[in-house]
Design a protein around this motif. Structure first.
Motif, PDB file in Angstrom:
ATOM      1  N   ALA A 181      -4.736  11.246   2.452  1.00 29.71           N
ATOM      2  CA  ALA A 181      -4.109  11.013   1.141  1.00 29.71           C
ATOM      3  C   ALA A 181      -5.013  10.085   0.332  1.00 29.71           C
ATOM      4  CB  ALA A 181      -2.737  10.369   1.308  1.00 29.71           C
ATOM      5  N   ARG A 189       5.023  10.575  -3.354  1.00 26.39           N
ATOM      6  CA  ARG A 189       4.445   9.270  -3.044  1.00 26.39           C
ATOM      7  C   ARG A 189       5.162   8.672  -1.834  1.00 26.39           C
ATOM      8  NH1 ARG A 189       5.206   6.173  -8.136  1.00 26.39           N
ATOM      9  NH2 ARG A 189       7.372   6.051  -7.443  1.00 26.39           N
ATOM     10  N   TYR A 220      -4.988   6.500  -1.157  1.00 29.14           N
ATOM     11  CA  TYR A 220      -4.257   5.272  -0.881  1.00 29.14           C
ATOM     12  C   TYR A 220      -4.418   4.302  -2.050  1.00 29.14           C
ATOM     13  CZ  TYR A 220      -3.321   6.584   3.931  1.00 29.14           C
ATOM     14  OH  TYR A 220      -2.846   7.215   5.065  1.00 29.14           O
ATOM     15  N   TYR A 221      -3.304   3.719  -2.437  1.00 23.11           N
ATOM     16  CA  TYR A 221      -3.261   2.781  -3.554  1.00 23.11           C
ATOM     17  C   TYR A 221      -2.636   1.467  -3.121  1.00 23.11           C
ATOM     18  CZ  TYR A 221      -3.518   7.128  -6.353  1.00 23.11           C
ATOM     19  OH  TYR A 221      -3.871   8.338  -6.893  1.00 23.11           O
ATOM     20  N   GLY A 267      -7.257   4.005  -6.673  1.00 22.65           N
ATOM     21  CA  GLY A 267      -7.032   4.582  -5.354  1.00 22.65           C
ATOM     22  C   GLY A 267      -8.326   4.801  -4.580  1.00 22.65           C
ATOM     23  N   ARG A 325       0.660   5.777  -0.553  1.00 25.93           N
ATOM     24  CA  ARG A 325      -0.267   6.903  -0.520  1.00 25.93           C
ATOM     25  C   ARG A 325       0.358   8.132  -1.152  1.00 25.93           C
ATOM     26  NH1 ARG A 325      -0.221   7.762   6.094  1.00 25.93           N
ATOM     27  NH2 ARG A 325       1.854   8.719   6.231  1.00 25.93           N
ATOM     28  N   GLN A 326      -0.504   9.010  -1.575  1.00 27.78           N
ATOM     29  CA  GLN A 326      -0.039  10.273  -2.147  1.00 27.78           C
ATOM     30  C   GLN A 326      -1.034  11.361  -1.821  1.00 27.78           C
ATOM     31  OE1 GLN A 326       1.149  10.139  -6.273  1.00 27.78           O
ATOM     32  NE2 GLN A 326       2.522  11.874  -5.915  1.00 27.78           N
ATOM     33  N   ASP A 372      -2.372  11.524   7.894  1.00 23.59           N
ATOM     34  CA  ASP A 372      -2.613  10.311   7.114  1.00 23.59           C
ATOM     35  C   ASP A 372      -3.516  10.580   5.909  1.00 23.59           C
ATOM     36  OD1 ASP A 372      -2.877   8.553  10.223  1.00 23.59           O
ATOM     37  OD2 ASP A 372      -1.165   8.549   8.848  1.00 23.59           O
ATOM     38  N   GLN A 405      -9.764   7.502  -1.419  1.00 25.92           N
ATOM     39  CA  GLN A 405      -9.436   8.707  -0.654  1.00 25.92           C
ATOM     40  C   GLN A 405      -9.667   8.463   0.829  1.00 25.92           C
ATOM     41  OE1 GLN A 405      -8.379  12.020  -1.707  1.00 25.92           O
ATOM     42  NE2 GLN A 405      -8.102  12.210   0.519  1.00 25.92           N
ATOM     43  N   TRP A 452       0.870  -1.176   0.000  1.00 25.92           N
ATOM     44  CA  TRP A 452       0.000   0.000   0.000  1.00 25.92           C
ATOM     45  C   TRP A 452       0.909   1.228   0.000  1.00 25.92           C
ATOM     46  CZ3 TRP A 452      -5.247   0.199  -0.433  1.00 25.92           C
ATOM     47  CH2 TRP A 452      -5.963  -0.991  -0.209  1.00 25.92           C
TER      48      TRP A 452
END
Length: 123
Positions: free
Chosen positions: A92, A45, A94-95, A116, A38-39, A90, A118, A36
């Motif tokens: 971001a 990233r 998330y992917y 992703g 996040r950005q 936290d 949110q 996992w």
């Protein structure tokens, strides 16, 4: 082809919890580590958590250790991220992504990511 579909994000107050899910298809899921990342807008990233092919090894970035838990269910071709004690930082998108090999420290195939989900942490 590789397809990853993330879900489970949302708006949560600081201190709250969310559980993200990622459904995988198009590859032999049990043969690859997963991660996992996040950005946030305007930010680099960030790798959040990694897990090896059978779930026996995990690693986390320091800022989420003790709060986040990555897991996987190879029978369901799914990987999860349990996020507790959430903080505003936290926030971001998330992917999930597959890694290039079985081990948790393998390079990530960031191009395999899904759309992703949110996560917004705010009061």
């Amino acid at each position: 082809q590789v397809q990853l579909v993330e879900s489970g994000g949302g708006l949560v107050q600081p201190g709250g919890s969310l559980r993200l899910s990622c459904a995988a298809s198009g590859f032999i899921f049990s043969s690859y580590g997963m991660c996992w990342f996040r950005q946030a807008p305007g930010m680099e990233r960030e790798m959040v958590a990694r897990i090896n092919d059978d779930g026996s090894f995990t690693s986390y970035r320091d800022s989420v250790k003790g709060r986040f838990t990555i897991s996987r269910d190879n029978a369901k071709n799914a990987v999860f991220l349990q996020m507790n004690s959430l903080k505003p930082e936290d926030t971001a998108v998330y992917y999930c992504a597959k890694l290039f090999a079985r081990t948790a420290l393998s390079p990530a195939d960031f191009g395999s990511r899904g759309q992703g989900t949110q996560v917004t942490v705010s009061s």
